[in-house]
Design a protein around this motif. Sequence first.
Motif, PDB file in Angstrom:
ATOM      1  N   GLY A 166       6.059   2.788  -4.711  1.00  0.00           N
ATOM      2  CA  GLY A 166       5.181   2.148  -4.868  1.00  0.00           C
ATOM      3  C   GLY A 166       3.976   2.795  -3.082  1.00  0.00           C
ATOM      4  O   GLY A 166       4.100   3.662  -2.688  1.00  0.00           O
ATOM      5  N   ILE A 222      13.141   7.280  -1.767  1.00  0.00           N
ATOM      6  CA  ILE A 222      14.206   7.048  -2.940  1.00  0.00           C
ATOM      7  C   ILE A 222      12.820   4.958  -3.748  1.00  0.00           C
ATOM      8  O   ILE A 222      12.649   4.276  -3.797  1.00  0.00           O
ATOM      9  N   SER A 223      13.144   5.709  -5.441  1.00  0.00           N
ATOM     10  CA  SER A 223      12.413   5.166  -6.978  1.00  0.00           C
ATOM     11  C   SER A 223      13.278   5.053  -7.593  1.00  0.00           C
ATOM     12  O   SER A 223      13.923   6.424  -8.243  1.00  0.00           O
ATOM     13  N   GLU A 247      11.773   5.264 -10.267  1.00  0.00           N
ATOM     14  CA  GLU A 247      11.078   5.905 -11.670  1.00  0.00           C
ATOM     15  C   GLU A 247      11.507   7.189 -11.475  1.00  0.00           C
ATOM     16  O   GLU A 247      11.210   7.397 -10.163  1.00  0.00           O
ATOM     17  N   THR A 296      -1.352   1.403 -10.476  1.00  0.00           N
ATOM     18  CA  THR A 296      -1.094  -0.025 -10.812  1.00  0.00           C
ATOM     19  C   THR A 296      -2.572  -0.585 -11.383  1.00  0.00           C
ATOM     20  O   THR A 296      -3.256  -0.979 -12.733  1.00  0.00           O
ATOM     21  N   PRO A 297      -3.157  -0.017 -10.510  1.00  0.00           N
ATOM     22  CA  PRO A 297      -5.516  -0.632 -10.486  1.00  0.00           C
ATOM     23  C   PRO A 297      -5.918  -0.419 -12.162  1.00  0.00           C
ATOM     24  O   PRO A 297      -7.060  -0.727 -11.998  1.00  0.00           O
ATOM     25  N   TYR A 311      -4.374  -1.052 -16.396  1.00  0.00           N
ATOM     26  CA  TYR A 311      -5.208  -1.420 -18.212  1.00  0.00           C
ATOM     27  C   TYR A 311      -6.281  -0.264 -18.740  1.00  0.00           C
ATOM     28  O   TYR A 311      -6.013  -0.047 -20.050  1.00  0.00           O
ATOM     29  N   TYR A 356       6.636  12.342  -9.004  1.00  0.00           N
ATOM     30  CA  TYR A 356       6.572  12.510  -7.793  1.00  0.00           C
ATOM     31  C   TYR A 356       6.631  13.836  -6.700  1.00  0.00           C
ATOM     32  O   TYR A 356       6.325  14.238  -6.653  1.00  0.00           O
ATOM     33  N   ALA A 396      10.005  -0.959   1.451  1.00  0.00           N
ATOM     34  CA  ALA A 396       8.547  -1.129   0.597  1.00  0.00           C
ATOM     35  C   ALA A 396       8.801  -1.162  -0.906  1.00  0.00           C
ATOM     36  O   ALA A 396       8.606  -0.544  -1.775  1.00  0.00           O
ATOM     37  N   LEU A 397       9.651  -2.204  -1.138  1.00  0.00           N
ATOM     38  CA  LEU A 397       9.820  -3.088  -1.852  1.00  0.00           C
ATOM     39  C   LEU A 397       8.878  -3.288  -3.572  1.00  0.00           C
ATOM     40  O   LEU A 397       9.594  -3.393  -4.238  1.00  0.00           O
ATOM     41  N   ARG A 433       4.270  -4.774 -16.072  1.00  0.00           N
ATOM     42  CA  ARG A 433       3.518  -3.910 -14.641  1.00  0.00           C
ATOM     43  C   ARG A 433       4.003  -2.203 -14.316  1.00  0.00           C
ATOM     44  O   ARG A 433       3.724  -1.950 -13.469  1.00  0.00           O
ATOM     45  N   SER A 492      -5.721  -9.892 -12.772  1.00  0.00           N
ATOM     46  CA  SER A 492      -4.764  -8.847 -13.834  1.00  0.00           C
ATOM     47  C   SER A 492      -5.394  -9.315 -15.106  1.00  0.00           C
ATOM     48  O   SER A 492      -5.374  -8.956 -15.978  1.00  0.00           O
ATOM     49  N   ASN A 536      11.110  -8.841  -4.189  1.00  0.00           N
ATOM     50  CA  ASN A 536      12.076  -7.991  -4.948  1.00  0.00           C
ATOM     51  C   ASN A 536      13.206  -8.546  -4.255  1.00  0.00           C
ATOM     52  O   ASN A 536      13.333  -9.054  -3.358  1.00  0.00           O
ATOM     53  N   LEU A 573       6.240  -3.259   4.519  1.00  0.00           N
ATOM     54  CA  LEU A 573       5.259  -2.664   4.318  1.00  0.00           C
ATOM     55  C   LEU A 573       4.888  -3.551   2.828  1.00  0.00           C
ATOM     56  O   LEU A 573       5.973  -3.913   1.817  1.00  0.00           O
ATOM     57  N   ALA A 577      -1.530  -2.002   1.261  1.00  0.00           N
ATOM     58  CA  ALA A 577      -0.211  -1.317   1.109  1.00  0.00           C
ATOM     59  C   ALA A 577      -0.756  -0.075   1.717  1.00  0.00           C
ATOM     60  O   ALA A 577       0.290   0.845   2.213  1.00  0.00           O
ATOM     61  N   TYR A 624     -11.764   5.046  -8.138  1.00  0.00           N
ATOM     62  CA  TYR A 624     -10.840   4.888  -8.000  1.00  0.00           C
ATOM     63  C   TYR A 624      -9.825   6.488  -8.086  1.00  0.00           C
ATOM     64  O   TYR A 624      -8.779   6.327  -6.831  1.00  0.00           O
TER      65      TYR A 624
HETATM   66  C1  LIG Z   1      -1.622  -4.722 -13.330  1.00  0.00           C
HETATM   67  C2  LIG Z   1      -1.005  -4.118 -12.010  1.00  0.00           C
HETATM   68  C3  LIG Z   1      -2.627  -4.081 -11.498  1.00  0.00           C
HETATM   69  C4  LIG Z   1      -3.140  -4.216 -10.352  1.00  0.00           C
HETATM   70  N1  LIG Z   1      -4.249  -3.806  -9.931  1.00  0.00           N
HETATM   71  C5  LIG Z   1      -4.550  -4.414  -8.531  1.00  0.00           C
HETATM   72  C6  LIG Z   1      -5.712  -3.407  -8.218  1.00  0.00           C
HETATM   73  O1  LIG Z   1      -6.859  -4.083  -9.359  1.00  0.00           O
HETATM   74  N2  LIG Z   1      -6.189  -3.728  -6.584  1.00  0.00           N
HETATM   75  C7  LIG Z   1      -5.186  -4.034  -5.791  1.00  0.00           C
HETATM   76  O2  LIG Z   1      -5.645  -3.656  -4.708  1.00  0.00           O
HETATM   77  N3  LIG Z   1      -4.256  -4.130  -6.104  1.00  0.00           N
HETATM   78  C8  LIG Z   1      -3.659  -4.355  -7.100  1.00  0.00           C
HETATM   79  N4  LIG Z   1      -2.210  -4.683  -7.943  1.00  0.00           N
HETATM   80  C9  LIG Z   1      -1.182  -4.614  -7.076  1.00  0.00           C
HETATM   81  C10 LIG Z   1      -0.663  -3.112  -6.153  1.00  0.00           C
HETATM   82  O3  LIG Z   1      -0.422  -2.754  -7.329  1.00  0.00           O
HETATM   83  C11 LIG Z   1       0.479  -4.713  -5.369  1.00  0.00           C
HETATM   84  O4  LIG Z   1      -0.196  -5.186  -4.241  1.00  0.00           O
HETATM   85  C12 LIG Z   1       0.779  -2.831  -4.479  1.00  0.00           C
HETATM   86  O5  LIG Z   1       1.600  -1.774  -5.626  1.00  0.00           O
HETATM   87  C13 LIG Z   1       2.047  -2.648  -3.727  1.00  0.00           C
HETATM   88  O6  LIG Z   1       2.659  -2.014  -2.895  1.00  0.00           O
HETATM   89  P1  LIG Z   1       3.901  -1.826  -2.640  1.00  0.00           P
HETATM   90  O7  LIG Z   1       4.351  -0.838  -1.529  1.00  0.00           O
HETATM   91  O8  LIG Z   1       4.146  -3.191  -2.061  1.00  0.00           O
HETATM   92  O9  LIG Z   1       5.005  -2.350  -3.680  1.00  0.00           O
HETATM   93  P2  LIG Z   1       5.110  -1.201  -5.144  1.00  0.00           P
HETATM   94  O10 LIG Z   1       3.494  -0.681  -5.396  1.00  0.00           O
HETATM   95  O11 LIG Z   1       4.839  -2.520  -6.134  1.00  0.00           O
HETATM   96  O12 LIG Z   1       5.555  -0.504  -5.162  1.00  0.00           O
HETATM   97  C14 LIG Z   1       7.599  -0.568  -5.261  1.00  0.00           C
HETATM   98  C15 LIG Z   1       8.285   0.209  -6.018  1.00  0.00           C
HETATM   99  O13 LIG Z   1       9.637  -0.485  -5.327  1.00  0.00           O
HETATM  100  C16 LIG Z   1      10.628   0.672  -6.188  1.00  0.00           C
HETATM  101  N5  LIG Z   1      11.341  -0.373  -5.919  1.00  0.00           N
HETATM  102  C17 LIG Z   1      11.725  -1.911  -6.115  1.00  0.00           C
HETATM  103  N6  LIG Z   1      13.307  -2.175  -6.436  1.00  0.00           N
HETATM  104  C18 LIG Z   1      13.757  -0.828  -5.873  1.00  0.00           C
HETATM  105  C19 LIG Z   1      15.521  -0.586  -5.561  1.00  0.00           C
HETATM  106  N7  LIG Z   1      15.824  -1.731  -5.523  1.00  0.00           N
HETATM  107  N8  LIG Z   1      15.926   0.472  -4.931  1.00  0.00           N
HETATM  108  C20 LIG Z   1      14.407   1.104  -4.853  1.00  0.00           C
HETATM  109  N9  LIG Z   1      13.619   1.166  -5.061  1.00  0.00           N
HETATM  110  C21 LIG Z   1      12.859  -0.118  -5.688  1.00  0.00           C
HETATM  111  C22 LIG Z   1       9.757   0.473  -7.166  1.00  0.00           C
HETATM  112  O14 LIG Z   1      10.073   0.591  -8.355  1.00  0.00           O
HETATM  113  C23 LIG Z   1       8.344   0.621  -6.788  1.00  0.00           C
HETATM  114  O15 LIG Z   1       8.472   1.719  -6.523  1.00  0.00           O
HETATM  115  C24 LIG Z   1      -1.977  -4.224  -9.284  1.00  0.00           C
HETATM  116  C25 LIG Z   1      -0.996  -4.462  -9.833  1.00  0.00           C
HETATM  117  C26 LIG Z   1      -0.330  -4.538 -11.219  1.00  0.00           C
HETATM  118  C27 LIG Z   1       0.226  -4.757 -11.324  1.00  0.00           C
END
Ligand SMILES: Cc1cc2nc3c(=O)[nH]c(=O)nc-3n(C[C@H](O)[C@H](O)[C@H](O)COP(=O)(O)OP(=O)(O)OC[C@H]3O[C@@H](n4cnc5c(N)ncnc54)[C@H](O)[C@@H]3O)c2cc1C
Length: 413
Positions: free
Chosen positions: A14, A33-34, A36, A42-43, A46, A62, A104-105, A125, A167, A265, A298, A318, A379
């Motif tokens: 992500g 590793i992911s 998907e 995500t922002p 909508y 990717y 980074a899950l 999500r 959201s 997670n 992170l 993030a 964006y």
């Molecule tokens: C609908 C929506 C709208 C949002 N809008 C905003 C916004 O406008 N502005 C903003 O700042 N933030 C927004 N956010 C929040 C933002 O998406 C998160 O804060 C951000 O994605 C966090 O990044 P991250 O890398 O921690 O996690 P993520 O981006 O969630 O990435 C986590 C990754 O880990 C993978 N994963 C999970 N479990 C496993 C596993 N067991 N093994 C391997 N991989 C795994 C997932 O598939 C994903 O790819 C929004 C979130 C959502 C859901």
Amino acid sequence: MAQNQARILIIGGGFGGLFTALDLAGAGEVTLISPEDHFLFTPMLYEYLSGEVEAWHIAPQYKELIDERVRMIRGEVTDIDLDAREATLKGRERTLAYDVLVLALGGITNYWNIEGAEEFALPFRKIAHADALRARMIEALDHVPPDAAPQDARRALTFAIVGAGASGVELSTKMADLLHDAFNRRALKGEPRVMVVEMSSTVVPGMGEDIRTLVEDALKHSRVEVHTETRVLRVTKDGFTIEHGGEETQVEAAGVVWTAGVRVNPLIEKLEVEKDRRGLIIVEPTLQVRGHKNVFALGDIAFYKDATPTLAGTAQLANQQATLLASNIKALLDGRRLHARHFEELGEAISLGTENAAVLAGGKAFGGPLARQARFALYTARLPTWHHRLKVGASWFFEGTTARPLQPLGFRR
Ligand SMILES: Cc1cc2nc3c(=O)[nH]c(=O)nc-3n(C[C@H](O)[C@H](O)[C@H](O)COP(=O)(O)OP(=O)(O)OC[C@H]3O[C@@H](n4cnc5c(N)ncnc54)[C@H](O)[C@@H]3O)c2cc1C
């Protein structure tokens, strides 16, 4: 450890994981590793729901973003052994050994153990969740006969969004605009009912007054019914029950969408490292996990002290952390000093319906169609890789970003 031989394992693709991998490409044997095959911005989920943007804009594969310097593994990590320095992938016997690990899950939907919520409410999500919600709206519309009485059409087209954070507000205004547009196109009598249910006393709790005023105006304009100080008690197949001021009300609904919470997670829940009371991993100012110099965390799973509080749980944080984390991993491998950084809010941009938005930049909030354009421009710049930004920017500029109506799937009685 020689830099070009170090095995760097990044779990999660992500905002935290992908941007770290992009920065680290070539700095060792980098593996991402992911589960998907695509990243998700995500922002703009909508705008994907409303058809203002397409999947390839916000969910690029990717393989289009990373080159051969990063090995991509599609899979789900089920176990991490910090002592043995290895991770286990679902369905594979061989474990993956690492020298440096990046966690980074991200988070998952939190239903707070509310009866029926996990079973019957729709999460929002992922791309698949937006597809399912759009299909649910079209299906509900298709079941309304053209001559339906207004009250029957309204009952059949009732949708609720639980949680009026950014959201919930973005989603409810989008859904309301789409459903109103569909009512007009199909010449149905009356209007749809879109409700947003919020436990606290205001919408967008935690956001400033300026932006809240714009949000409240937009909710009115999109005819979203706002229920504050209201709790959802249960969700069923056909609706939900709310409680306000001690009084319970049962509401029939075609769909309940859950945006009322995130939890870490489950893999992180079982990982034995130092955490705060919300279960977030406590990281050092260098983003290293306490007691593990070769493990970094992170994004949504990490508690980082030196950041503006409103940044918690955001893509912004993030994303900013990924830059620091990648440079600290390079420093660790080179035997240089690791750095810390203070993270600041870069501004907020909220989509409000299909033709409107609110932007907070430089301490000033503004709304309307211009804010919507500004949001798109902002964006575009935050999408991963220059190549992708250019492709998407050109597509939005030349092909437009108009919402796609909820077309009938085929009329059914
Ligand atoms: C609908 C929506 C709208 C949002 N809008 C905003 C916004 O406008 N502005 C903003 O700042 N933030 C927004 N956010 C929040 C933002 O998406 C998160 O804060 C951000 O994605 C966090 O990044 P991250 O890398 O921690 O996690 P993520 O981006 O969630 O990435 C986590 C990754 O880990 C993978 N994963 C999970 N479990 C496993 C596993 N067991 N093994 C391997 N991989 C795994 C997932 O598939 C994903 O790819 C929004 C979130 C959502 C859901």
